[in-house]
Design a protein around this motif. Structure first.
Motif, PDB file in Angstrom:
ATOM      1  N   ASN A   5       0.816  -1.221  -0.021  1.00 31.06           N
ATOM      2  CA  ASN A   5       0.082  -0.132  -0.073  1.00 31.06           C
ATOM      3  C   ASN A   5       0.730   1.256  -0.021  1.00 31.06           C
ATOM      4  O   ASN A   5       0.620   2.160   0.877  1.00 31.06           O
ATOM      5  N   ASN A  38       1.252   3.122  -2.524  1.00 34.00           N
ATOM      6  CA  ASN A  38       0.818   4.259  -3.561  1.00 34.00           C
ATOM      7  C   ASN A  38       0.113   5.495  -2.955  1.00 34.00           C
ATOM      8  O   ASN A  38      -0.875   5.316  -2.311  1.00 34.00           O
ATOM      9  N   ILE A  87      -3.684   6.199  -3.918  1.00 27.46           N
ATOM     10  CA  ILE A  87      -4.575   5.053  -3.484  1.00 27.46           C
ATOM     11  C   ILE A  87      -4.748   5.249  -1.856  1.00 27.46           C
ATOM     12  O   ILE A  87      -5.881   5.149  -1.202  1.00 27.46           O
ATOM     13  N   ILE A 119      -5.394  -2.868  -5.797  1.00 28.26           N
ATOM     14  CA  ILE A 119      -5.159  -1.961  -6.987  1.00 28.26           C
ATOM     15  C   ILE A 119      -3.590  -1.444  -6.918  1.00 28.26           C
ATOM     16  O   ILE A 119      -2.761  -1.594  -7.624  1.00 28.26           O
ATOM     17  N   SER A 120      -3.516  -1.041  -5.572  1.00 32.73           N
ATOM     18  CA  SER A 120      -2.171  -0.527  -5.210  1.00 32.73           C
ATOM     19  C   SER A 120      -1.111  -1.508  -5.109  1.00 32.73           C
ATOM     20  O   SER A 120      -0.208  -1.096  -5.591  1.00 32.73           O
ATOM     21  N   LEU A 165      -1.178  -4.210  -7.150  1.00 30.92           N
ATOM     22  CA  LEU A 165      -1.024  -4.554  -8.564  1.00 30.92           C
ATOM     23  C   LEU A 165      -0.105  -3.436  -9.358  1.00 30.92           C
ATOM     24  O   LEU A 165       0.781  -3.881 -10.025  1.00 30.92           O
ATOM     25  N   ILE A 166      -0.106  -2.136  -9.054  1.00 30.17           N
ATOM     26  CA  ILE A 166       0.616  -1.112  -9.673  1.00 30.17           C
ATOM     27  C   ILE A 166       1.944  -1.257  -9.107  1.00 30.17           C
ATOM     28  O   ILE A 166       2.988  -1.249  -9.954  1.00 30.17           O
ATOM     29  N   ASP A 167       2.169  -1.665  -7.888  1.00 33.94           N
ATOM     30  CA  ASP A 167       3.520  -1.638  -7.556  1.00 33.94           C
ATOM     31  C   ASP A 167       4.156  -3.167  -8.106  1.00 33.94           C
ATOM     32  O   ASP A 167       5.393  -3.118  -8.369  1.00 33.94           O
ATOM     33  N   TYR A 168       3.347  -4.061  -8.265  1.00 33.67           N
ATOM     34  CA  TYR A 168       3.879  -5.561  -8.745  1.00 33.67           C
ATOM     35  C   TYR A 168       4.174  -5.342 -10.190  1.00 33.67           C
ATOM     36  O   TYR A 168       5.346  -5.514 -10.712  1.00 33.67           O
ATOM     37  N   PHE A 169       3.408  -4.691 -11.057  1.00 32.84           N
ATOM     38  CA  PHE A 169       3.740  -4.556 -12.495  1.00 32.84           C
ATOM     39  C   PHE A 169       4.640  -3.501 -12.833  1.00 32.84           C
ATOM     40  O   PHE A 169       5.212  -3.520 -13.905  1.00 32.84           O
ATOM     41  N   LEU A 170       4.888  -2.374 -11.997  1.00 30.09           N
ATOM     42  CA  LEU A 170       5.578  -1.249 -12.399  1.00 30.09           C
ATOM     43  C   LEU A 170       7.009  -1.292 -11.696  1.00 30.09           C
ATOM     44  O   LEU A 170       7.855  -0.689 -12.002  1.00 30.09           O
TER      45      LEU A 170
END
Length: 234
Positions: free
Chosen positions: A53, A55, A58, A82-83, A85-90
């Protein structure tokens, strides 16, 4: 579950090394991560550290929805995922693809346990957990909830959650401790599931002073080769 001195380590065949720290609030994860990052830095090894968490946008949404009274357990769960997954993929996945070491202060197991304890169910968390990579190591800090509660209290921090049953229960004298106990039970249940601990190195840390550095470095050398140290020192 595997001990640090076990010779039958499970080697994750995917690129990079993902080290995950889990446990209830106040369990000693931050101290454990600090010790490991200091050790890796002194050894000349580069790493990427990421927090659950993290982000900012978020997080601001969470507190905005909380303030206007519409933050339900399901909505909170969706925002948390969502937070992540953003960190995971980026951040996480690109670093791993570059064969880097990634240290995660909480991972999918936080989302899985919190969703259940907060009353958001388990369908979303288990579905999303299938699309991300399993860690090389999980260090589960299984610290007694009473001790965790005292640590949190001494820091003057509020324990945040969306379990309305606990928040509105008038007979619960210590709501925070009750929540921490429920979280610990759910963590324990999750890490004992075969679908979770199969093909995964899980260390149950009952003492925050446990030296896990040598075991981690042995794993790094075993997976990456001894030249890995020299590459990062060149």
């Amino acid at each position: 579950m595997i001990s640090l001195d076990n010779n039958d380590l499970i080697i994750n065949q995917k690129k990079g090394i993902l080290l995950v720290y889990e446990g209830i609030s106040g369990s000693g994860k931050s101290e454990g991560i600090h010790r490991l990052t200091q050790f890796l830095s002194d050894a000349g090894m580069k790493f990427t550290k990421i927090e659950w968490n993290s982000n900012i946008f978020i997080r601001s949404l969470v507190y905005k929805f909380l303030k206007i009274g519409i933050l339900t357990p399901v909505l909170y769960s969706i925002l948390q995922w969502i937070s992540f997954l953003i960190d995971y993929f980026l951040i996480i996945l690109p670093a791993l693809k570059k064969n880097h070491i990634v240290i995660a202060d909480r991972y999918i197991y936080t989302g899985i346990t919190r969703d259940v304890v907060n009353g958001a169910g388990k369908s979303l968390s288990w579905m999303l957990s299938r699309i991300v990579r399993k860690p090389d190591w999980v260090f589960f800090f299984d610290t007694p909830p009473r001790l965790c509660y005292e640590r949190i209290k001494s820091r003057g921090k509020a324990l945040f959650h969306t379990n309305k049953y606990i928040m509105q229960h008038k007979l619960l004298k210590n709501k925070d401790l009750f929540y921490l106990k429920k979280m610990r039970r759910e963590y324990t249940r999750v890490f004992l599931l075969e679908k979770v601990n199969n093909h995964l190195n899980i260390i149950w840390v009952n003492d925050s002073s446990l030296n896990i550095h040598s075991g981690v470095v042995d794993y790094i050398f075993q997976k990456m080769g001894r030249d890995y140290y020299q590459v990062y020192n060149s």
